[in-house]
Design a protein around this motif. Structure first.
Motif, PDB file in Angstrom:
ATOM      1  N   ARG A   1      60.690  -4.102 -37.241  1.00 49.45           N
ATOM      2  CA  ARG A   1      59.238  -4.259 -37.374  1.00 49.45           C
ATOM      3  C   ARG A   1      58.906  -4.992 -38.667  1.00 49.45           C
ATOM      4  O   ARG A   1      58.034  -5.860 -38.692  1.00 49.45           O
ATOM      5  CB  ARG A   1      58.533  -2.905 -37.349  1.00 49.45           C
ATOM      6  CG  ARG A   1      58.341  -2.357 -35.953  1.00 49.45           C
ATOM      7  CD  ARG A   1      57.658  -1.018 -35.936  1.00 49.45           C
ATOM      8  NE  ARG A   1      56.370  -1.039 -36.601  1.00 49.45           N
ATOM      9  CZ  ARG A   1      55.740   0.061 -37.011  1.00 49.45           C
ATOM     10  NH1 ARG A   1      56.279   1.252 -36.809  1.00 49.45           N
ATOM     11  NH2 ARG A   1      54.574  -0.020 -37.597  1.00 49.45           N
ATOM     12  N   GLY A   2      59.603  -4.651 -39.743  1.00 50.31           N
ATOM     13  CA  GLY A   2      59.375  -5.325 -41.018  1.00 50.31           C
ATOM     14  C   GLY A   2      59.723  -6.805 -40.957  1.00 50.31           C
ATOM     15  O   GLY A   2      58.996  -7.653 -41.485  1.00 50.31           O
TER      16      GLY A   2
ATOM     17  N   LYS B   1      57.099  -8.527 -38.814  1.00 49.64           N
ATOM     18  CA  LYS B   1      55.823  -8.623 -39.536  1.00 49.64           C
ATOM     19  C   LYS B   1      55.851  -9.832 -40.475  1.00 49.64           C
ATOM     20  O   LYS B   1      54.874 -10.569 -40.593  1.00 49.64           O
ATOM     21  CB  LYS B   1      55.569  -7.340 -40.329  1.00 49.64           C
ATOM     22  CG  LYS B   1      54.202  -7.269 -40.950  1.00 49.64           C
ATOM     23  CD  LYS B   1      53.976  -5.909 -41.583  1.00 49.64           C
ATOM     24  CE  LYS B   1      52.587  -5.811 -42.176  1.00 49.64           C
ATOM     25  NZ  LYS B   1      52.341  -4.493 -42.756  1.00 49.64           N
TER      26      LYS B   1
ATOM     27  N   PRO C   1      56.917 -13.362 -37.232  1.00 44.83           N
ATOM     28  CA  PRO C   1      56.777 -12.986 -35.819  1.00 44.83           C
ATOM     29  C   PRO C   1      57.524 -13.899 -34.855  1.00 44.83           C
ATOM     30  O   PRO C   1      57.776 -13.520 -33.715  1.00 44.83           O
ATOM     31  CB  PRO C   1      55.265 -13.087 -35.564  1.00 44.83           C
ATOM     32  CG  PRO C   1      54.632 -13.063 -36.894  1.00 44.83           C
ATOM     33  CD  PRO C   1      55.630 -13.621 -37.863  1.00 44.83           C
TER      34      PRO C   1
ATOM     35  N   LYS D   1      52.245  -1.484 -32.021  1.00 38.80           N
ATOM     36  CA  LYS D   1      52.230  -1.605 -33.484  1.00 38.80           C
ATOM     37  C   LYS D   1      52.710  -2.987 -33.918  1.00 38.80           C
ATOM     38  O   LYS D   1      52.118  -3.613 -34.802  1.00 38.80           O
ATOM     39  CB  LYS D   1      53.094  -0.518 -34.111  1.00 38.80           C
ATOM     40  CG  LYS D   1      52.510   0.875 -33.980  1.00 38.80           C
ATOM     41  CD  LYS D   1      53.463   1.930 -34.499  1.00 38.80           C
ATOM     42  CE  LYS D   1      52.899   3.321 -34.240  1.00 38.80           C
ATOM     43  NZ  LYS D   1      53.854   4.374 -34.563  1.00 38.80           N
ATOM     44  N   VAL D   2      53.801  -3.462 -33.296  1.00 42.38           N
ATOM     45  CA  VAL D   2      54.322  -4.793 -33.629  1.00 42.38           C
ATOM     46  C   VAL D   2      53.259  -5.845 -33.302  1.00 42.38           C
ATOM     47  O   VAL D   2      53.014  -6.767 -34.080  1.00 42.38           O
ATOM     48  CB  VAL D   2      55.641  -5.083 -32.863  1.00 42.38           C
ATOM     49  CG1 VAL D   2      56.065  -6.532 -33.021  1.00 42.38           C
ATOM     50  CG2 VAL D   2      56.750  -4.151 -33.332  1.00 42.38           C
TER      51      VAL D   2
ATOM     52  N   ASP E   1      49.996  -5.512 -33.243  1.00 46.81           N
ATOM     53  CA  ASP E   1      48.929  -5.463 -34.252  1.00 46.81           C
ATOM     54  C   ASP E   1      49.393  -6.005 -35.605  1.00 46.81           C
ATOM     55  O   ASP E   1      48.651  -6.713 -36.285  1.00 46.81           O
ATOM     56  CB  ASP E   1      48.418  -4.030 -34.429  1.00 46.81           C
ATOM     57  CG  ASP E   1      47.624  -3.545 -33.229  1.00 46.81           C
ATOM     58  OD1 ASP E   1      47.093  -4.394 -32.475  1.00 46.81           O
ATOM     59  OD2 ASP E   1      47.534  -2.321 -33.046  1.00 46.81           O
ATOM     60  N   GLU E   2      50.616  -5.682 -35.997  1.00 52.55           N
ATOM     61  CA  GLU E   2      51.136  -6.080 -37.317  1.00 52.55           C
ATOM     62  C   GLU E   2      51.417  -7.573 -37.428  1.00 52.55           C
ATOM     63  O   GLU E   2      51.452  -8.115 -38.521  1.00 52.55           O
ATOM     64  CB  GLU E   2      52.428  -5.320 -37.624  1.00 52.55           C
ATOM     65  CG  GLU E   2      52.230  -3.849 -37.838  1.00 52.55           C
ATOM     66  CD  GLU E   2      53.538  -3.062 -37.856  1.00 52.55           C
ATOM     67  OE1 GLU E   2      53.479  -1.887 -38.228  1.00 52.55           O
ATOM     68  OE2 GLU E   2      54.600  -3.609 -37.499  1.00 52.55           O
ATOM     69  N   THR E   3      51.654  -8.223 -36.282  1.00 53.37           N
ATOM     70  CA  THR E   3      52.064  -9.626 -36.315  1.00 53.37           C
ATOM     71  C   THR E   3      50.946 -10.571 -35.896  1.00 53.37           C
ATOM     72  O   THR E   3      51.193 -11.731 -35.599  1.00 53.37           O
ATOM     73  CB  THR E   3      53.293  -9.852 -35.410  1.00 53.37           C
ATOM     74  OG1 THR E   3      52.965  -9.419 -34.097  1.00 53.37           O
ATOM     75  CG2 THR E   3      54.497  -9.110 -35.923  1.00 53.37           C
ATOM     76  N   HIS E   4      49.741 -10.085 -35.848  1.00 53.39           N
ATOM     77  CA  HIS E   4      48.571 -10.904 -35.532  1.00 53.39           C
ATOM     78  C   HIS E   4      48.642 -11.515 -34.136  1.00 53.39           C
ATOM     79  O   HIS E   4      48.221 -12.645 -33.911  1.00 53.39           O
ATOM     80  CB  HIS E   4      48.338 -11.976 -36.599  1.00 53.39           C
ATOM     81  CG  HIS E   4      48.331 -11.411 -37.978  1.00 53.39           C
ATOM     82  ND1 HIS E   4      47.338 -10.581 -38.439  1.00 53.39           N
ATOM     83  CD2 HIS E   4      49.228 -11.510 -38.982  1.00 53.39           C
ATOM     84  CE1 HIS E   4      47.603 -10.214 -39.674  1.00 53.39           C
ATOM     85  NE2 HIS E   4      48.750 -10.752 -40.031  1.00 53.39           N
TER      86      HIS E   4
END
Length: 160
Positions: A96-97, A100, A103, A131-132, A134-137
């Motif tokens: 995920r990090g 982020k 992407p 979550k991924v 949302d976190e990666t636009h």
């Protein structure tokens, strides 16, 4: 990019030649050092690759490619089914990090798909992809994967 294409074609000699030219001009090139680690791994020189990666991590700890190489070395040779729940969660969090930060990192996406398709973790897949997402636009590839996972999990209300 050129070095990556040459490596995919197995033209290691050409990659090494380009690396030599790169290091002549830019001795501290992080990209060059990343490619060197990849070459060492391709040549089955894992111990040497680990040493070099440790040096690269000190110079560029937040670089997504460096983080991905570290991830690959940490989990190489293991099947997802062998992971404990804690190891699985740590692997997901690391990916995920990376996603982020970048992407479009296709290897990280493939690893994430593999982790989230593990039979004992399918129930968590939709939430993690959310979550991924949302976190990666919301890039297109992640949007497609997230939509597919929602559909397969019959979470139709979230598909809209």
């Amino acid at each position: 990019m050129l070095m990556g294409l040459l490596m995919q074609k197995g033209q290691v000699g050409d990659v090494q030649q380009l690396l030599n030219q790169l290091f002549e001009r830019h001795p501290e090139s992080i990209v060059g050092k990343i490619v060197q680690v990849e070459l060492l791994l391709k040549a089955s020189q894992k111990a040497e690759a680990i040493k070099m990666l440790e040096q690269v991590k000190k110079a560029a700890p937040n670089n997504p490619q460096v983080q991905l190489l570290d991830f690959q070395l940490a989990y190489s040779g293991r099947q997802v089914a062998q992971f404990t729940d804690k190891e699985w969660q740590e692997a997901v969090d690391r990916l995920r990090g990376i996603l982020k930060a970048d992407p479009s990192e296709s290897q990280a996406l493939r690893f994430m798909v593999t982790l989230l398709n593990a039979p004992n973790h399918k129930a968590q897949a939709a939430d993690i992809w959310g979550k991924v997402y949302d976190e990666t636009h919301k890039p297109l590839m992640i949007s497609k994967i997230y939509g597919q996972v929602l559909y397969e999990g019959e979470k139709y209300d979230k598909c809209l």
